[in-house]
Each structure stands twice: as C-alpha cells, then as structure tokens.
Design a protein around this motif. Structure first.
Motif, short mmCIF file in Angstrom:
data_model
loop_
_atom_site.label_atom_id
_atom_site.label_comp_id
_atom_site.label_asym_id
_atom_site.label_seq_id
_atom_site.Cartn_x
_atom_site.Cartn_y
_atom_site.Cartn_z
N PRO A 187 0.82 -1.22 0.00
CA PRO A 187 0.00 0.00 0.00
C PRO A 187 0.86 1.27 0.00
O PRO A 187 1.85 1.36 0.73
CB PRO A 187 -0.81 -0.10 1.29
N PHE A 188 0.48 2.22 -0.82
CA PHE A 188 1.08 3.55 -0.77
C PHE A 188 0.03 4.55 -1.18
O PHE A 188 -1.02 4.20 -1.73
CB PHE A 188 2.32 3.64 -1.68
N GLU A 189 0.30 5.82 -0.91
CA GLU A 189 -0.68 6.86 -1.22
C GLU A 189 0.05 8.12 -1.65
O GLU A 189 1.01 8.54 -1.00
CB GLU A 189 -1.55 7.16 0.00
N THR A 190 -0.37 8.70 -2.75
CA THR A 190 0.15 9.98 -3.20
C THR A 190 -0.77 11.07 -2.63
O THR A 190 -1.79 11.41 -3.23
CB THR A 190 0.21 10.05 -4.73
N CYS A 191 -0.39 11.57 -1.47
CA CYS A 191 -1.27 12.46 -0.71
C CYS A 191 -0.90 13.93 -0.86
O CYS A 191 -1.71 14.81 -0.56
CB CYS A 191 -1.27 12.08 0.77
N GLY A 192 0.34 14.22 -1.28
CA GLY A 192 0.79 15.60 -1.39
C GLY A 192 1.24 16.18 -0.07
O GLY A 192 0.95 15.64 1.01
N LYS A 193 1.98 17.28 -0.15
CA LYS A 193 2.42 17.97 1.07
C LYS A 193 2.48 19.46 0.81
O LYS A 193 2.47 19.93 -0.34
CB LYS A 193 3.78 17.46 1.53
N VAL A 194 2.55 20.20 1.91
CA VAL A 194 2.77 21.64 1.83
C VAL A 194 4.07 21.98 2.55
O VAL A 194 4.38 21.42 3.61
CB VAL A 194 1.60 22.44 2.44
N ILE A 195 4.85 22.88 1.93
CA ILE A 195 6.05 23.43 2.54
C ILE A 195 5.71 24.86 2.90
O ILE A 195 5.40 25.68 2.02
CB ILE A 195 7.25 23.38 1.57
N VAL A 196 5.76 25.17 4.17
CA VAL A 196 5.15 26.41 4.67
C VAL A 196 6.21 27.43 5.08
O VAL A 196 7.17 27.10 5.79
CB VAL A 196 4.23 26.10 5.88
N ALA A 197 6.03 28.64 4.64
CA ALA A 197 6.80 29.78 5.14
C ALA A 197 5.98 30.43 6.26
O ALA A 197 4.89 30.96 6.01
CB ALA A 197 7.07 30.78 4.04
N THR A 198 6.47 30.35 7.47
CA THR A 198 5.72 30.91 8.61
C THR A 198 6.04 32.38 8.85
O THR A 198 5.40 33.02 9.68
CB THR A 198 6.04 30.11 9.89
N ASP A 199 7.02 32.91 8.11
CA ASP A 199 7.46 34.29 8.29
C ASP A 199 7.84 34.86 6.92
O ASP A 199 8.37 34.13 6.08
CB ASP A 199 8.66 34.33 9.25
N PRO A 200 7.60 36.15 6.68
CA PRO A 200 7.97 36.72 5.37
C PRO A 200 9.44 36.53 5.01
O PRO A 200 9.77 36.47 3.82
CB PRO A 200 7.62 38.20 5.54
N SER A 201 10.32 36.44 6.01
CA SER A 201 11.75 36.27 5.72
C SER A 201 12.06 34.93 5.05
O SER A 201 13.14 34.75 4.50
CB SER A 201 12.55 36.40 7.02
N GLN A 202 11.12 33.98 5.11
CA GLN A 202 11.35 32.67 4.53
C GLN A 202 10.85 32.55 3.08
O GLN A 202 11.09 31.54 2.42
CB GLN A 202 10.64 31.60 5.38
N PRO A 235 -6.30 22.99 7.09
CA PRO A 235 -7.07 24.04 7.78
C PRO A 235 -6.42 24.55 9.06
O PRO A 235 -6.71 25.67 9.49
CB PRO A 235 -8.41 23.35 8.07
N HIS A 236 -5.56 23.75 9.69
CA HIS A 236 -5.00 24.15 10.99
C HIS A 236 -3.56 24.62 10.88
O HIS A 236 -2.94 24.94 11.90
CB HIS A 236 -5.12 22.99 11.98
N ALA A 237 -3.01 24.68 9.65
CA ALA A 237 -1.64 25.16 9.45
C ALA A 237 -1.64 26.68 9.35
O ALA A 237 -2.63 27.30 8.93
CB ALA A 237 -1.04 24.54 8.20
N ALA A 238 -0.52 27.29 9.74
CA ALA A 238 -0.38 28.74 9.68
C ALA A 238 0.84 29.09 8.84
O ALA A 238 1.91 28.50 9.01
CB ALA A 238 -0.22 29.32 11.08
N GLY A 239 0.67 30.04 7.93
CA GLY A 239 1.80 30.47 7.12
C GLY A 239 1.43 31.67 6.28
O GLY A 239 0.25 31.91 5.99
N VAL A 240 2.45 32.42 5.89
CA VAL A 240 2.23 33.58 5.02
C VAL A 240 2.25 33.17 3.56
O VAL A 240 1.76 33.89 2.68
CB VAL A 240 3.29 34.67 5.28
#
Length: 401
Positions: free
Chosen positions: A89-104, A135-140
């Motif tokens: 079993p495997f799943e292609t679920c995707g991910k997010v890479i988050v910048a939590t601050d404008p400097s990133q 829905p519960h992630a935070a980022g700019v």
C-alpha cells in the motif's frame, strides 16, 4: 561454518532498502547469477529503513543535476510501480512546505525553482489555499507539492526479500561482517554466519558503511557521523489537525528539513524529527553510549569543524531534545493549536551522515569502487525513495567494470 550459497556471484552487505534494492536489481539483470545479502540483525530493515517517516519524496529540494535529484525522480516512479505490482500500500497524498514568516519566502521561491529544474510540479499558494489544504496550518505562503506520497518502507523490504529468494538468492540474517579478504578473482567475506565467497561485493552497510569499506582496503575521506532524530506521535484526539504532510521551509545551509508533520500510511501522525549527535551509531536512547564510537565522532576534525560552523543551529536541536516544550513550540509555528498533551514519545531513528575532513557535509549520494567492492558511502534521505534507481545504477557499475 560453511558458505550457504557457494555459487554466489554477488554479496551485498546490509539488509536495508538500498542493499535489498541492489540485490533485487542484480537478480533482475542477471537471473542466472545468485546473490546473497548479509544482514547483521535478526531481520531486515531494522535501522534507517524501518525508522523513518515513510515519505515518498518528490525530489523538489535537491540541487539540479545532482545524483539525489536524478535518482529521486526516477526512483520514485520505480518504487510506486514496484508497490503496485507487489501489493504494497502507498498513497500519493501531497504535502505543503510552509513559510511561517515573510523572511522565509525567498527560500521558498528557491525551492520552487529547484522543483522546476527537477521536473517536480508545485504550486505557490497563499494563506487562503493553505487553509483549504491544511485548515489548521499557519503560514504567510506555501508550496503545494501534490506528488509527495507515503508508504511503509519495511513492507517494501519484505517484498524485495521475497523477490530475491524467488530468483534463487538468499538473505542471511544474523550475519555481521567481520573481515573481507580480496583474492584472485574472488572476495571472501567473513561473517558471524559463516564465510561467503563471490567475485563482487557491494557495501550497503549504512551506519557502518565507512567501517566496512575499510575492511576491503578503502580509506574513504568521509566519515559517518550518526545523528539521532527524535519523534513524537500525535494523539488521536489531535489527528484532525493534520490532513497530510506539513513541512517548514528548510534552512538551505543545513541538510535536515526541520520538525514537521507526517501522516503515516498505517494510520496516525508522526511529528519530528530533530537532529542531534547520537552517542553511538545505533544509540537510539538518549543515554545509549558507545565510548569508542563517540570518541571517534568527537575527535574527527571534520565533525569539529562542522560543529563550529553550525553551533547555533546545533544548540537549538539539542535544546529541543532536552525540552519537550521547545519541541512543541517548533511544531506550533506550523500548527498553532498543537499542545504538549497532544504528543507522546515515538521510536527514534538515526541518520548516517557522511562528513568530510574539512567539515563539509556530503550533500549527495556517494558511491566509490575499490577493486571488486562497490561502497555506498553516503545514502541519506531520499535514499529510500530512490533505492530502486540507486540499486540499478550500482548494478550498471558492476556490469561495466
């Protein structure tokens, strides 16, 4: 003790996913040439392979043109095909890479540029789209990488063992390699399970790859330094906080991606890891110490230079190891609702990281030949994703030499 496969044409040292993938690729390329895999533990996949987050990496992070970038892209396709054909079993679920601050944001843009060069689709998104995906992630800002997946790499290894054995090969456990003798046209590998002879040997010993290389006469410039990664499991009542995979924007000067959230293919969510010097190559506990190995790490000039260069980041990693509160704060930058009571300690892992005498981390896969022995000297993440392609390339090297 006798050779359990006297007509072996290849000996692979190490029963992790890279070693098993190499053995399977060899049995595919040369079905009439038996292969034997020697694994010192009582089962395969007990170290790096069986102690990771189970992510099928997309290849977005890696320097274009590097072996990592090429093998990750091709290996991902091969891995998914293997899983489909063998019922893993495997799943292609995707991910997010988050910048939590404008400097990133600038670093996030560079990652996307690398993704374009590596042929990895991604989408630059803002807070609104991020809220739809997580829905519960935070980022700019964030990158959405839809091709990232999850799998149980230990299960992949068990299927590889089945395939190797069906081709007439053997996987011998409890076989710690103690010596390697090079002869005329053959290599004798001495182990705790007996002596094994073959014309060629591949060293995929992971945390001990540099030491096994020395047994064959190679003196690699790089030395393996073990880094322990500590994880937490997210409590069931907090599973709703993470839908798939949430990663921070990494520091481009450091090889570790930072603490993140990973939904596991078998259920649950894993949080971490940090990265601290392990006190032994297999020192999974915080107090597990092998004095000889620890002195070897601390006395190595390359590690000393590395520590001086990255002391500030290293201190932060150590603090997160000592303080659960610090670990929680790092996670809460990505998901602000995370609380200490949501986290329970999980099984740690250890990364084998090759370091050069000048203090530079070997950033790419490193494979060197020494006569009839091919040594895989550095295979950190995404080696599991890339394993089948790494194995194919090693076999091509064996065929050409």
């Amino acid at each position: 003790m006798v050779n359990l496969l006297p007509n072996a044409q290849l000996i692979v040292i190490g029963g992790g996913i890279v070693g098993l993938a190499t053995a399977w690729r060899y049995s595919q390329r040369f079905p009439d040439r038996p292969v034997v895999v020697l694994e010192k533990e009582p089962a395969v996949a007990m170290h790096q392979t069986g102690r990771n987050s189970g992510v099928i990496h997309s290849g977005i992070y890696y320097k274009p043109g590097s072996l990592k970038a090429q093998t990750c892209r091709d290996g991902k396709q091969q891995l998914e095909q293997f899983c489909t054909q063998n019922g893993v079993p495997f799943e292609t679920c995707g991910k997010v890479i988050v910048a939590t601050d404008p400097s990133q944001v600038a670093a996030l843009e560079k990652i996307q540029e690398r993704g374009v060069a590596n042929g990895v689709p991604s989408e630059r998104i803002g807070p609104e789209r991020l809220a739809e995906l997580e829905p519960h992630a935070a980022g700019v800002a964030a990158l959405h990488v839809p091709s990232t997946g999850i799998v149980d790499y230990a299960k992949v290894c068990y299927r590889l063992v089945d395939q190797i054995q069906q081709q007439g090969g053997r996987v011998v456990t409890g076989a710690k390699v103690t010596a390697i003798a090079l002869g005329a046209g053959e290599v004798v590998v001495h182990s705790t399970a007996g002596e094994f002879t073959a014309p060629r040997v591949v060293n995929c010993a992971g945390l001990f790859s540099d030491q096994v290389a020395k047994l064959s006469g190679l003196r690699p410039a790089a030395r393996i330094i073990p880094f322990r990664g500590e994880y937490f499991d997210l409590a069931p009542q907090a599973h709703h906080l993470v839908k798939n995979l949430i990663y921070p924007t990494p520091d481009p000067s450091f090889p570790f991606l930072g603490v993140h959230f990973t939904r596991m293919i078998g259920g649950g969510v894993e949080c971490g890891p940090n990265a601290v010097l392990a006190l032994a190559r297999e020192g999974y506990g915080k107090t597990s110490v092998n004095l000889r190995e620890l002195v070897g790490s601390l006395s190595f000039g390359g590690f000393q230079r590395l520590a001086l260069r990255h002391w500030r980041m290293g201190a932060g990693e150590m603090w997160r190891s000592l303080s659960k509160g610090a670990f929680v704060r790092a996670l809460s930058r990505l998901v602000p609702e995370i609380r200490s009571e949501h986290l329970t300690p999980a099984e740690p892992g250890i990364r084998a990281q090759a370091v050069l005498p000048n203090g530079e981390l070997v950033d790419d896969f490193l494979i060197e030949s020494s006569g009839p022995v091919v040594n895989v000297l550095n295979a950190p993440s995404p080696a599991a994703t890339a394993s089948l392609e790494i194995g194919r390339q090693v076999v091509e090297r064996l065929a050409a030499e």
